[in-house]
Design a protein around this motif. Structure first.
Motif, short mmCIF file in Angstrom:
data_model
loop_
_atom_site.label_atom_id
_atom_site.label_comp_id
_atom_site.label_asym_id
_atom_site.label_seq_id
_atom_site.Cartn_x
_atom_site.Cartn_y
_atom_site.Cartn_z
N GLN A 297 0.84 -1.21 0.00
CA GLN A 297 0.00 0.00 0.00
C GLN A 297 0.87 1.25 0.00
O GLN A 297 0.60 2.21 -0.73
N PHE A 298 1.92 1.25 0.81
CA PHE A 298 2.85 2.38 0.88
C PHE A 298 3.49 2.62 -0.49
O PHE A 298 3.52 3.75 -0.99
N THR A 299 3.98 1.56 -1.11
CA THR A 299 4.62 1.65 -2.42
C THR A 299 3.63 2.18 -3.45
O THR A 299 3.94 3.08 -4.23
N TRP A 300 2.43 1.62 -3.45
CA TRP A 300 1.38 2.00 -4.40
C TRP A 300 1.09 3.49 -4.29
O TRP A 300 1.03 4.20 -5.30
N GLU A 301 0.91 3.96 -3.07
CA GLU A 301 0.55 5.37 -2.87
C GLU A 301 1.72 6.30 -3.19
O GLU A 301 1.54 7.32 -3.86
N LEU A 302 2.92 5.97 -2.72
CA LEU A 302 4.06 6.86 -2.93
C LEU A 302 4.44 6.95 -4.41
O LEU A 302 4.73 8.05 -4.90
N ALA A 303 4.43 5.85 -5.12
CA ALA A 303 4.79 5.87 -6.54
C ALA A 303 3.82 6.76 -7.32
O ALA A 303 4.23 7.62 -8.12
N ARG A 304 2.53 6.58 -7.09
CA ARG A 304 1.51 7.36 -7.81
C ARG A 304 1.56 8.84 -7.42
O ARG A 304 1.45 9.73 -8.25
N HIS A 305 1.72 9.10 -6.13
CA HIS A 305 1.79 10.47 -5.62
C HIS A 305 2.97 11.22 -6.24
O HIS A 305 2.82 12.36 -6.69
N SER A 306 4.12 10.58 -6.27
CA SER A 306 5.33 11.22 -6.80
C SER A 306 5.17 11.60 -8.26
O SER A 306 5.48 12.74 -8.66
N VAL A 307 4.70 10.67 -9.07
CA VAL A 307 4.56 10.95 -10.50
C VAL A 307 3.49 12.02 -10.73
O VAL A 307 3.68 12.92 -11.56
N ALA A 308 2.41 11.97 -9.98
CA ALA A 308 1.36 12.99 -10.14
C ALA A 308 1.88 14.39 -9.79
O ALA A 308 1.57 15.36 -10.47
N GLU A 309 2.71 14.48 -8.76
CA GLU A 309 3.31 15.78 -8.44
C GLU A 309 4.20 16.25 -9.59
O GLU A 309 4.17 17.43 -9.96
N GLU A 310 4.98 15.33 -10.14
CA GLU A 310 5.90 15.69 -11.22
C GLU A 310 5.17 16.12 -12.49
O GLU A 310 5.65 16.98 -13.23
N LEU A 311 4.00 15.55 -12.73
CA LEU A 311 3.25 15.87 -13.95
C LEU A 311 2.31 17.06 -13.79
O LEU A 311 2.03 17.77 -14.75
N ILE A 312 1.81 17.29 -12.58
CA ILE A 312 0.80 18.33 -12.35
C ILE A 312 1.35 19.50 -11.53
O ILE A 312 1.23 20.66 -11.92
N VAL A 313 1.96 19.22 -10.40
CA VAL A 313 2.34 20.28 -9.45
C VAL A 313 3.61 21.01 -9.87
O VAL A 313 3.64 22.24 -9.87
N TYR A 314 4.65 20.28 -10.23
CA TYR A 314 5.92 20.95 -10.54
C TYR A 314 5.83 21.82 -11.79
O TYR A 314 6.38 22.92 -11.79
N PRO A 315 5.13 21.40 -12.83
CA PRO A 315 4.93 22.33 -13.95
C PRO A 315 4.15 23.59 -13.52
O PRO A 315 4.38 24.68 -14.05
N ALA A 316 3.25 23.44 -12.55
CA ALA A 316 2.52 24.61 -12.05
C ALA A 316 3.45 25.55 -11.29
O ALA A 316 3.30 26.77 -11.37
N PHE A 317 4.42 24.99 -10.55
CA PHE A 317 5.42 25.86 -9.91
C PHE A 317 6.06 26.75 -10.97
O PHE A 317 6.19 27.96 -10.79
N GLU A 318 6.47 26.12 -12.08
CA GLU A 318 7.17 26.85 -13.15
C GLU A 318 6.25 27.86 -13.83
O GLU A 318 6.66 28.97 -14.15
N LYS A 319 5.01 27.48 -14.04
CA LYS A 319 4.06 28.36 -14.73
C LYS A 319 3.65 29.57 -13.90
O LYS A 319 3.60 30.69 -14.40
N TYR A 320 3.34 29.34 -12.63
CA TYR A 320 2.77 30.40 -11.81
C TYR A 320 3.79 31.15 -10.95
O TYR A 320 3.48 32.22 -10.45
N MET A 321 4.99 30.59 -10.77
CA MET A 321 5.93 31.19 -9.82
C MET A 321 7.26 31.61 -10.46
O MET A 321 8.19 31.98 -9.76
N GLY A 322 7.36 31.54 -11.77
CA GLY A 322 8.55 32.03 -12.47
C GLY A 322 9.83 31.33 -12.08
O GLY A 322 9.86 30.12 -11.86
N ALA A 323 10.90 32.12 -11.93
CA ALA A 323 12.23 31.57 -11.64
C ALA A 323 12.26 30.84 -10.30
O ALA A 323 12.86 29.77 -10.16
N GLU A 324 11.57 31.40 -9.29
CA GLU A 324 11.51 30.75 -7.98
C GLU A 324 10.81 29.39 -8.11
O GLU A 324 11.24 28.40 -7.52
N GLY A 325 9.76 29.34 -8.89
CA GLY A 325 9.04 28.09 -9.09
C GLY A 325 9.87 27.06 -9.82
O GLY A 325 9.83 25.87 -9.48
N LYS A 326 10.63 27.50 -10.80
CA LYS A 326 11.51 26.58 -11.53
C LYS A 326 12.55 26.00 -10.59
O LYS A 326 12.83 24.80 -10.62
#
Length: 196
Positions: free
Chosen positions: A37-66
């Motif tokens: 269960q831990f593996t299942w949740e952490l693997a999915r959570h990590s990839v979802a952050e990388e695909l959704i959240v981190y690009p949003a950092f770059e889009k909305y927060m400029g150089a600091e976000g990058k």
């Protein structure tokens, strides 16, 4: 309707709960179920952050976000390498709990940084723009994305879209089929990503 902060924090608390179930038990079957269960949740959570959240950092927060996104991607890579070792271990292995503790020490540091600094900064940037409801939309996308990404760690896929997206689409079906044969808590066959 939840915000992206609430969605991420909820996942973090679940990961901590699964971790505690493993380290506070001497029952091998219990450890195996919650390890999966831990593996299942952490693997999915990590990839979802990388695909959704981190690009949003770059889009909305400029150089600091990058800068934040690149820092978090580097931390994710370390976590994924540890998770790959852990997911391939059995609770019968002498180093099973030690490997999980090592993984969790890196992950806990990452969680604290995200919750204290990164995610509040993103929420502030989202609320200051003209994009009303952006945080709620991001939370929906985050949840939907978790249904389609791998449920095991694949550090070689990287942490940057689009390569990671392609690798995820190729490996996710294999991971999801293998999940059918893994034990999870509450005697479920495998978690249903559409409900998380």
């Amino acid at each position: 309707m939840s915000t992206i902060s609430e969605a991420i924090t909820k996942d973090h608390r679940e990961l901590e709960q699964y971790y505690n179930e493993i380290v506070n038990s001497a029952d091998v079957d219990h450890q195996q179920r919650f390890g999966n269960q831990f593996t299942w949740e952490l693997a999915r959570h990590s990839v979802a952050e990388e695909l959704i959240v981190y690009p949003a950092f770059e889009k909305y927060m400029g150089a600091e976000g990058k800068e934040k996104a690149e820092h978090d991607r580097a931390e994710h890579h370390k976590v994924k390498e540890h998770l790959k070792r852990f997911q391939n271990m059995s609770p019968k292995d002498a180093n099973y709990v030690a490997e999980l503790k090592s993984l969790m020490s890196i992950l806990q540091h990452h969680i604290e940084e995200e919750e204290k600094d990164d995610i509040p900064a993103l929420e502030k940037a989202l609320s200051s723009g003209n994009d009303t409801g952006a945080s709620e939309q991001m939370a929906k996308s985050f949840g939907r994305t978790k249904a389609f990404v791998p449920s095991r760690s694949h550090p070689s896929a990287g942490e940057h879209p689009p390569f990671e997206t392609v690798m995820g689409l190729l490996t996710a079906p294999i991971d999801h089929i293998a999940d059918i044969f893994r034990k999870f808590p509450d005697k479920t066959v495998s978690p249903n990503p559409s409900t998380k």
